[in-house]
Enzyme design. Structure first.
Site, PDB file in Angstrom:
ATOM      1  N   GLU A  22     -11.303   2.422   7.007  1.00 54.94           N
ATOM      2  CA  GLU A  22     -10.174   2.987   7.995  1.00 54.94           C
ATOM      3  C   GLU A  22     -10.223   4.273   8.201  1.00 54.94           C
ATOM      4  O   GLU A  22      -9.519   5.164   7.223  1.00 54.94           O
ATOM      5  CB  GLU A  22      -8.803   2.463   7.272  1.00 54.94           C
ATOM      6  N   GLU A  61       1.010  -1.110  -0.078  1.00 53.71           N
ATOM      7  CA  GLU A  61      -0.034   0.048   0.063  1.00 53.71           C
ATOM      8  C   GLU A  61       0.737   1.412  -0.101  1.00 53.71           C
ATOM      9  O   GLU A  61       1.729   1.431   0.986  1.00 53.71           O
ATOM     10  CB  GLU A  61      -0.945   0.028   1.240  1.00 53.71           C
TER      11      GLU A  61
END
Length: 258
Positions: free
Chosen positions: A240, A143
Site C-alpha cells: 500500500e 488497523e
C-alpha cells in the site's frame, strides 16, 4: 517466499480496475487488495480475477462519506443502519471474490461522545461485524493509523488495537499490521511485530517517511521481510504505497521475492 498483494487503490491507478489486475499480474504480484473494491461492479472484478488468477487478499468495508472526510463508521453514533449496509456490501463482495479478510474502519473521534462511550460502541459494532463475517469464514481486521496521515482517527495506537481485539473476544478478529503506520506511531517495528504476532492476520508495507515503495526510506525492509519470514508468518503482505517514479523502476524492489 512473501505473498505480495498489490493494493489496487494505490498502484496502477492509471488503468481501469480490470487493467490494474492485469498490471499486477504482469509485475509479478501474487495477489491484490484494495480499499474501495466495492465501488466497482462485481462482475468486472470477477472477470478480472478469472483472467489473472489473482486472489483478493483483503478489502475494506465501505467507510462512510470518504470525500466528506469520513474514515469509517464502526465507532460513530447514529449510523447503525449504514454500518449494517456496509457490512453486507463487504460480505457479498468478499464472499464472491473469495476474500477472507475485511478491514472495518473505526472512524474519527466523535465530538458528541466520550472516548469511553465511543470505544464501547466500536467494540459492540466489531462484535456484530465478526458475527456477520464468521458465517462465511471471513476475518474482521482493525488497523491503527498514525495521526499525521489520519488526524483524529479513533484507533491511533497498537496497544489500543490490541485491547479492542481482546475486548471483542471473537475468533475472527485480528490486527492489520501496517509497518508504515507502526513506524510513524511507535517506531521499534521488529519488537512490535514480535509482540503482536499472535493477533496479526495481515501485514502492509510502505517506506517511511515518503510512503513510497520499500527501499526508499529509513527502514531496512529487506531485514524486516526476512525477520517476518523467520517468525513463520504465512499470510499476505499488502503493498500500500505511492510509487516514487512511474514505470517499472518502482517495482524492482520486488525481484528477490518473486
Amino acid at each position: 517466499m512473501l505473498k505480495l498483494a498489490a493494493n489496487l487503490d494505490w498502484l496502477f491507478c492509471e488503468h481501469p480496475i480490470a487493467g490494474r489486475f492485469q498490471a499486477a499480474k504482469a509485475a509479478g504480484f501474487h495477489g491484490v487488495e484494495g480499499l474501495f473494491l466495492w465501488q466497482h461492479p462485481l462482475d468486472v472484478l470477477l472477470a478480472a480475477q478469472r483472467e489473472t488468477g489473482l486472489p483478493v487478499a483483503l478489502m475494506n468495508a465501505p467507510a462512510g462519506n470518504w470525500q466528506a472526510g469520513e474514515r469509517g463508521l464502526a465507532s460513530l453514533p447514529d449510523r447503525d443502519e449504514e454500518f449494517h449496509r456496509s457490512l453486507m456490501i463487504a460480505h457479498n463482495y468478499a464472499t464472491a471474490l473469495g476474500c477472507r479478510k475485511v478491514h472495518v474502519m473505526a472512524g474519527l473521534r466523535a465530538d458528541n461522545l466520550s472516548a469511553c462511550a465511543q470505544r464501547e460502541r466500536l467494540t459492540d459494532r466489531l462484535r456484530i461485524a465478526c458475527d456477520v463475517m464468521v458465517e462465511v469464514g471471513i476475518d474482521v481486521l482493525i488497523e491503527p493509523l498514525n495521526p499525521e496521515d489520519m488526524p483524529g482517527y479513533f484507533v491511533d495506537s497498537f496497544p489500543l488495537a490490541e485491547s479492542l481485539i481482546n475486548e471483542v473476544a471473537r475468533k475472527n478478529i485480528g490486527l492489520q499490521f501496517d509497518i508504515y503506520h507502526c513506524q510513524k506511531i511507535h517506531g521499534n517495528v521488529a519488537h512490535l511485530i514480535e509482540r503482536y504476532l499472535p493477533i496479526i492476520k495481515h501485514f502492509q508495507i510502505a517506506s517511511v517517511p515518503g510512503r513510497h515503495e520499500p527501499g526508499t526510506g529509513e527502514l531496512n525492509e529487506t531485514w524486516l521481510f526476512n525477520f517476518i519470514k523467520q517468525t513463520g508468518y504465512q499470510g499476505w503482505m499488502g503493498c500500500e504505497y505511492k510509487p516514487s517514479t512511474p514505470g517499472p523502476e518502482s517495482l524492482r524492489w520486488m525481484t528477490p521475492y518473486l
